[in-house]
Design a protein around this motif. Structure first.
Motif, PDB file in Angstrom:
ATOM      1  N   THR A  23       0.849  -1.190   0.000  1.00 55.96           N
ATOM      2  CA  THR A  23       0.000   0.000   0.000  1.00 55.96           C
ATOM      3  C   THR A  23       0.882   1.237   0.000  1.00 55.96           C
ATOM      4  OG1 THR A  23      -0.071   0.190   2.404  1.00 55.96           O
ATOM      5  CG2 THR A  23      -1.755  -1.220   1.356  1.00 55.96           C
ATOM      6  N   ASP A  24       0.294   2.368  -0.346  1.00 58.01           N
ATOM      7  CA  ASP A  24       1.033   3.631  -0.298  1.00 58.01           C
ATOM      8  C   ASP A  24       1.537   3.895   1.116  1.00 58.01           C
ATOM      9  OD1 ASP A  24       0.570   4.030  -2.970  1.00 58.01           O
ATOM     10  OD2 ASP A  24      -1.069   5.450  -2.672  1.00 58.01           O
ATOM     11  N   THR A  25       0.735   3.540   2.110  1.00 59.88           N
ATOM     12  CA  THR A  25       1.130   3.745   3.505  1.00 59.88           C
ATOM     13  C   THR A  25       2.391   2.952   3.827  1.00 59.88           C
ATOM     14  OG1 THR A  25      -1.168   4.099   4.123  1.00 59.88           O
ATOM     15  CG2 THR A  25       0.365   3.545   5.895  1.00 59.88           C
ATOM     16  N   ASP A  26       2.450   1.700   3.380  1.00 55.74           N
ATOM     17  CA  ASP A  26       3.632   0.862   3.621  1.00 55.74           C
ATOM     18  C   ASP A  26       4.867   1.447   2.933  1.00 55.74           C
ATOM     19  OD1 ASP A  26       2.074  -0.965   5.011  1.00 55.74           O
ATOM     20  OD2 ASP A  26       1.847  -2.313   3.289  1.00 55.74           O
ATOM     21  N   VAL A  27       4.700   1.845   1.694  1.00 55.43           N
ATOM     22  CA  VAL A  27       5.831   2.363   0.926  1.00 55.43           C
ATOM     23  C   VAL A  27       6.309   3.688   1.520  1.00 55.43           C
ATOM     24  CG1 VAL A  27       6.582   3.152  -1.353  1.00 55.43           C
ATOM     25  CG2 VAL A  27       5.084   1.170  -1.156  1.00 55.43           C
ATOM     26  N   LEU A  28       5.386   4.552   1.883  1.00 51.66           N
ATOM     27  CA  LEU A  28       5.759   5.835   2.472  1.00 51.66           C
ATOM     28  C   LEU A  28       6.446   5.632   3.824  1.00 51.66           C
ATOM     29  CD1 LEU A  28       5.702   8.846   2.002  1.00 51.66           C
ATOM     30  CD2 LEU A  28       3.456   8.913   3.074  1.00 51.66           C
ATOM     31  N   ALA A  29       5.966   4.692   4.608  1.00 47.22           N
ATOM     32  CA  ALA A  29       6.593   4.400   5.906  1.00 47.22           C
ATOM     33  C   ALA A  29       8.028   3.914   5.710  1.00 47.22           C
ATOM     34  CB  ALA A  29       5.783   3.372   6.669  1.00 47.22           C
ATOM     35  N   LEU A  30       8.254   3.083   4.702  1.00 48.88           N
ATOM     36  CA  LEU A  30       9.603   2.610   4.414  1.00 48.88           C
ATOM     37  C   LEU A  30      10.504   3.776   4.033  1.00 48.88           C
ATOM     38  CD1 LEU A  30      11.543   0.221   4.093  1.00 48.88           C
ATOM     39  CD2 LEU A  30      10.775   0.046   1.722  1.00 48.88           C
ATOM     40  N   PHE A  31       9.986   4.685   3.229  1.00 49.33           N
ATOM     41  CA  PHE A  31      10.780   5.850   2.851  1.00 49.33           C
ATOM     42  C   PHE A  31      11.106   6.712   4.067  1.00 49.33           C
ATOM     43  CE2 PHE A  31      10.876  10.378   1.767  1.00 49.33           C
ATOM     44  CZ  PHE A  31      12.102  10.391   1.122  1.00 49.33           C
ATOM     45  N   VAL A  32      10.118   6.961   4.914  1.00 48.15           N
ATOM     46  CA  VAL A  32      10.328   7.816   6.081  1.00 48.15           C
ATOM     47  C   VAL A  32      11.324   7.179   7.050  1.00 48.15           C
ATOM     48  CG1 VAL A  32       9.190   8.770   8.132  1.00 48.15           C
ATOM     49  CG2 VAL A  32       8.117   9.003   5.890  1.00 48.15           C
ATOM     50  N   ARG A  33      11.188   5.881   7.286  1.00 48.06           N
ATOM     51  CA  ARG A  33      12.080   5.206   8.234  1.00 48.06           C
ATOM     52  C   ARG A  33      13.507   5.080   7.719  1.00 48.06           C
ATOM     53  NH1 ARG A  33       7.968   0.820   9.218  1.00 48.06           N
ATOM     54  NH2 ARG A  33       9.199  -0.220   7.635  1.00 48.06           N
ATOM     55  N   CYS A  34      13.655   4.760   6.441  1.00 43.92           N
ATOM     56  CA  CYS A  34      14.980   4.388   5.921  1.00 43.92           C
ATOM     57  C   CYS A  34      15.502   5.302   4.820  1.00 43.92           C
ATOM     58  CB  CYS A  34      14.938   2.965   5.378  1.00 43.92           C
ATOM     59  SG  CYS A  34      14.453   1.756   6.592  1.00 43.92           S
ATOM     60  N   ARG A  35      14.703   6.288   4.425  1.00 47.68           N
ATOM     61  CA  ARG A  35      15.078   7.135   3.285  1.00 47.68           C
ATOM     62  C   ARG A  35      15.373   6.273   2.064  1.00 47.68           C
ATOM     63  NH1 ARG A  35      12.606  10.886   5.384  1.00 47.68           N
ATOM     64  NH2 ARG A  35      13.656  12.387   6.688  1.00 47.68           N
ATOM     65  N   ASP A  36      14.530   5.270   1.879  1.00 45.85           N
ATOM     66  CA  ASP A  36      14.698   4.314   0.788  1.00 45.85           C
ATOM     67  C   ASP A  36      14.317   4.968  -0.539  1.00 45.85           C
ATOM     68  OD1 ASP A  36      13.399   2.151  -1.055  1.00 45.85           O
ATOM     69  OD2 ASP A  36      14.742   1.068   0.292  1.00 45.85           O
ATOM     70  N   GLU A  37      15.286   5.090  -1.441  1.00 51.49           N
ATOM     71  CA  GLU A  37      15.046   5.756  -2.721  1.00 51.49           C
ATOM     72  C   GLU A  37      14.060   4.987  -3.597  1.00 51.49           C
ATOM     73  OE1 GLU A  37      18.563   6.960  -4.790  1.00 51.49           O
ATOM     74  OE2 GLU A  37      19.480   7.705  -2.954  1.00 51.49           O
ATOM     75  N   ALA A  38      14.093   3.671  -3.537  1.00 57.25           N
ATOM     76  CA  ALA A  38      13.159   2.869  -4.332  1.00 57.25           C
ATOM     77  C   ALA A  38      11.719   3.096  -3.866  1.00 57.25           C
ATOM     78  CB  ALA A  38      13.522   1.395  -4.253  1.00 57.25           C
ATOM     79  N   ALA A  39      11.538   3.246  -2.569  1.00 59.63           N
ATOM     80  CA  ALA A  39      10.198   3.514  -2.041  1.00 59.63           C
ATOM     81  C   ALA A  39       9.708   4.880  -2.516  1.00 59.63           C
ATOM     82  CB  ALA A  39      10.203   3.448  -0.514  1.00 59.63           C
ATOM     83  N   PHE A  40      10.590   5.869  -2.475  1.00 63.50           N
ATOM     84  CA  PHE A  40      10.212   7.201  -2.955  1.00 63.50           C
ATOM     85  C   PHE A  40       9.884   7.159  -4.444  1.00 63.50           C
ATOM     86  CE2 PHE A  40      11.145  11.442  -4.618  1.00 63.50           C
ATOM     87  CZ  PHE A  40      10.279  12.192  -3.835  1.00 63.50           C
ATOM     88  N   ALA A  41      10.682   6.441  -5.201  1.00 68.75           N
ATOM     89  CA  ALA A  41      10.434   6.315  -6.640  1.00 68.75           C
ATOM     90  C   ALA A  41       9.077   5.663  -6.910  1.00 68.75           C
ATOM     91  CB  ALA A  41      11.551   5.515  -7.304  1.00 68.75           C
ATOM     92  N   ALA A  42       8.708   4.695  -6.089  1.00 66.90           N
ATOM     93  CA  ALA A  42       7.408   4.031  -6.257  1.00 66.90           C
ATOM     94  C   ALA A  42       6.266   5.010  -6.011  1.00 66.90           C
ATOM     95  CB  ALA A  42       7.293   2.835  -5.311  1.00 66.90           C
ATOM     96  N   ILE A  43       6.392   5.851  -4.995  1.00 64.41           N
ATOM     97  CA  ILE A  43       5.358   6.855  -4.709  1.00 64.41           C
ATOM     98  C   ILE A  43       5.261   7.851  -5.862  1.00 64.41           C
ATOM     99  CG2 ILE A  43       4.792   8.818  -3.204  1.00 64.41           C
ATOM    100  CD1 ILE A  43       4.074   6.210  -1.906  1.00 64.41           C
TER     101      ILE A  43
END
Length: 71
Positions: A23-43
């Motif tokens: 979900t967007d919530t899961d992906v955004l949480a991953l980005f916020v916690r880890c600054r994961d570039e792939a998660a940001f790219a997905a959003i």
């Protein structure tokens, strides 16, 4: 292996464990916690076109008001 690297590895495994889309919530949480570039790219991939469309809509309307209608 450092603790932060271990935590990141654990999160990445959790993120990629199942094949179903997150979900967007899961992906955004991953980005916020880890600054994961792939998660940001997905959003950005999921919502970029909508955000761009909303952002340029007022400019398009102003341009339409300035342009004379030619029959």
């Amino acid at each position: 292996m450092s603790t932060s690297h271990s935590a990141l590895t654990s999160l990445l495994r959790e993120f990629t464990r199942d094949a179903e889309p997150r979900t967007d919530t899961d992906v955004l949480a991953l980005f916020v916690r880890c600054r994961d570039e792939a998660a940001f790219a997905a959003i950005v991939e999921r919502h970029g076109p909508m955000v761009r469309g909303i952002a340029i809509r007022p400019a398009r309307r102003r341009a339409e008001k300035r342009s004379p209608v030619v029959p």
